[in-house]
Design a protein around this motif. Structure first.
Motif, PDB file in Angstrom:
ATOM      1  N   CYS A  66      30.750  35.943  45.416  1.00 10.96           N
ATOM      2  CA  CYS A  66      31.642  36.114  44.270  1.00 10.96           C
ATOM      3  C   CYS A  66      31.766  34.849  43.432  1.00 10.96           C
ATOM      4  CB  CYS A  66      33.017  36.586  44.726  1.00 10.96           C
ATOM      5  SG  CYS A  66      33.874  35.443  45.840  1.00 10.96           S
ATOM      6  N   GLU A 142      31.533  40.786  48.366  1.00 12.00           N
ATOM      7  CA  GLU A 142      31.883  39.596  47.589  1.00 12.00           C
ATOM      8  C   GLU A 142      31.992  38.360  48.472  1.00 12.00           C
ATOM      9  OE1 GLU A 142      35.581  40.719  45.904  1.00 12.00           O
ATOM     10  OE2 GLU A 142      34.686  41.599  44.099  1.00 12.00           O
ATOM     11  N   ASP A 165      33.060  45.149  45.897  1.00 11.70           N
ATOM     12  CA  ASP A 165      34.330  44.739  46.485  1.00 11.70           C
ATOM     13  C   ASP A 165      34.637  45.583  47.718  1.00 11.70           C
ATOM     14  OD1 ASP A 165      35.246  47.217  45.599  1.00 11.70           O
ATOM     15  OD2 ASP A 165      36.331  46.393  43.883  1.00 11.70           O
ATOM     16  N   SER A 171      31.160  44.680  41.579  1.00 10.05           N
ATOM     17  CA  SER A 171      31.837  43.505  41.020  1.00 10.05           C
ATOM     18  C   SER A 171      30.915  42.678  40.138  1.00 10.05           C
ATOM     19  CB  SER A 171      32.372  42.622  42.142  1.00 10.05           C
ATOM     20  OG  SER A 171      33.329  43.292  42.913  1.00 10.05           O
TER      21      SER A 171
END
Length: 294
Positions: A66, A142, A165, A171
């Motif tokens: 992420c 993530e 996610d 994401s």
């Protein structure tokens, strides 16, 4: 009477060496090792490139998918539900080699990865169906550490992963190039956009932060966030990266953070010469502080 052989001089010297070595490196920390690498660089035992790569290896394992992914809103996706007259010119314009593929505008339903070279068949065979030639997408959470992701990329011979996610929603995406750049620095090719002002600030609304290029001018940052960072300071820096280096009072390293006014800046990419990429988060009003995430 003991029959054990007397220690040989060579053995005594050998043990003494390792005893001295263990004394120097007792309970070493990551920071100790990095300092040792810098000393080796200063003594010309390793060159700058080797130092950069070793530091990258030490630090990039602290980052997760992420931290580096291209946010969902910025993903360049092919929708096979649209006419090919729409998405084929888009592929040519973006000049990427791989594209996530969806249908009917649903970004949470990535059905495959389309290679640009596959579309060469369209030029000679209008009946060619690209949907039948998609590669299976790789989905990762993530929270996946970059070192684990790099290992999977190598083992599975993948170059792109879709980041999801905890609820399975998309994401963003991350490529093997994004991961490798943490070790070897920026990798540019002949198709990379050299416009330094393009997409300097990208919003990641899902995580409430922004990805900001370090070369972003402070004036542009202030205009974007409607703030007045550094307008009354003695620092004569022109870029956000320069301001971060000035506040930290040393060359910023990956993982370091600093709070300036109501923003927390986290260094996502950096080499021995300059900062490359920052994560910016809004925080409650507080006095400036320096911190380091190791």
């Amino acid at each position: 009477m003991s029959t054990e052989p007397s220690p040989q001089p060579g053995n005594i010297k050998h043990r003494s060496f390792f005893e001295r070595l263990s004394g120097i490196f007792h309970a070493p920390t990551r920071e100790d090792f990095i300092d040792t690498l810098h000393e080796a660089n200063e003594q010309k035992l390793i060159d700058d490139s080797a130092l950069q790569m070793m530091e990258g290896v030490m630090k990039f394992s602290n980052l997760r998918a992420c931290d580096l992914m291209v946010p969902r809103s910025q993903m360049q996706i092919i929708d096979l539900g649209e006419p090919r007259e729409t998405w084929l010119p888009y592929m040519i314009e973006t000049e990427h080699s791989r594209f996530p593929v969806i249908e009917d505008g649903d970004r949470d339903n990535v059905i495959g990865i389309l290679h640009a070279k596959t579309m060469l068949h369209v030029l000679v065979d209008p009946s060619f169906n690209p949907k039948e030639h998609l590669r299976a997408p790789k989905f990762i959470p993530e929270s996946m550490p970059l070192n684990d992701l790099l290992r999977d990329f190598k083992l599975e011979r993948n170059h792109m992963a879709i980041v999801v996610d905890e609820f399975g929603s998309v994401s963003g995406l991350i490529t093997i190039e994004d991961v490798l750049e943490q070790i070897v620095g920026e990798i540019d090719d002949e198709f990379d956009d050299i416009d330094e002002d393009a997409d300097n600030i990208l919003e990641d609304a899902k995580h409430g932060c922004w990805r900001v290029k370090a070369l972003t001018e402070i004036e542009q940052f202030n205009e974007f966030f409607q703030t007045q960072i550094n307008t009354d300071e003695d620092c004569h820096c022109e870029t956000i990266g320069g301001l971060i280096a000035d506040r930290l009072e040393h060359m910023p390293k990956t993982g370091e953070t600093v709070v300036i006014e109501n923003f927390r800046f986290t260094v996502l990419r950096a080499d021995e010469r300059q900062v490359r990429l920052l994560k910016v988060e809004k925080v409650e009003s507080a006095a400036p502080e320096k911190e380091s995430k190791k």
